[in-house]
Design a protein around this motif. Sequence first.
Motif, short mmCIF file in Angstrom:
data_model
loop_
_atom_site.label_atom_id
_atom_site.label_comp_id
_atom_site.label_asym_id
_atom_site.label_seq_id
_atom_site.Cartn_x
_atom_site.Cartn_y
_atom_site.Cartn_z
N ASN A 98 -23.85 42.13 39.27
CA ASN A 98 -24.68 40.94 39.07
C ASN A 98 -23.95 39.65 39.45
OD1 ASN A 98 -23.06 41.42 36.71
ND2 ASN A 98 -24.27 39.88 35.64
N CYS A 100 -33.65 39.41 44.02
CA CYS A 100 -33.60 38.43 42.94
C CYS A 100 -34.24 37.13 43.39
CB CYS A 100 -32.17 38.19 42.45
SG CYS A 100 -31.22 37.02 43.43
N TYR A 107 -24.31 38.51 43.14
CA TYR A 107 -25.53 37.81 43.53
C TYR A 107 -25.26 36.30 43.56
CZ TYR A 107 -28.52 41.95 42.62
OH TYR A 107 -29.13 43.19 42.63
N TYR A 157 -33.04 39.09 38.08
CA TYR A 157 -32.66 40.30 38.82
C TYR A 157 -33.87 41.21 38.90
CZ TYR A 157 -28.00 38.50 37.98
OH TYR A 157 -26.88 37.71 37.95
#
Length: 134
Positions: A25, A104, A28, A63
């Motif tokens: 994560n 996302c 991103y 997400y």
Amino acid sequence: MSHVVHQVELEVRWRDLDAFNHVNNASYLGYIEEARVRWFKSLSEDWAGETAAPIMAAVAVNYRRPINWPETVRIELIADRMGTKSLTIGHRITSAADPGVLYCDGHTVLVWVDRAGQSVPLPDKVRAACEPAA
């Protein structure tokens, strides 16, 4: 005011993966940052100059699905809201091969500050780049 101001394609790197073999994560946010820096640099070489630079005041990331490797992603930056001293930039990460695959979305709020930490007006080049085309 919402319109795409910049987009870039990036290759997912092996080191971006986590223990579940999909993009971590935090990566991103790195992709979004890279797109933002490339956009600013395309507007002006001194976008983070001697007198002022943007700082991130807030970020939201939704997400939507995991990114697997190998993949090339497209990051789109969208001018959502422009204030006197701040800018809200929407972001989307999709598959470069299939833009219908949304990984996302969200937004980042940036504030321009001087070296003393005081907020200053947005640079003219940033402001002009965010104005909708006539």
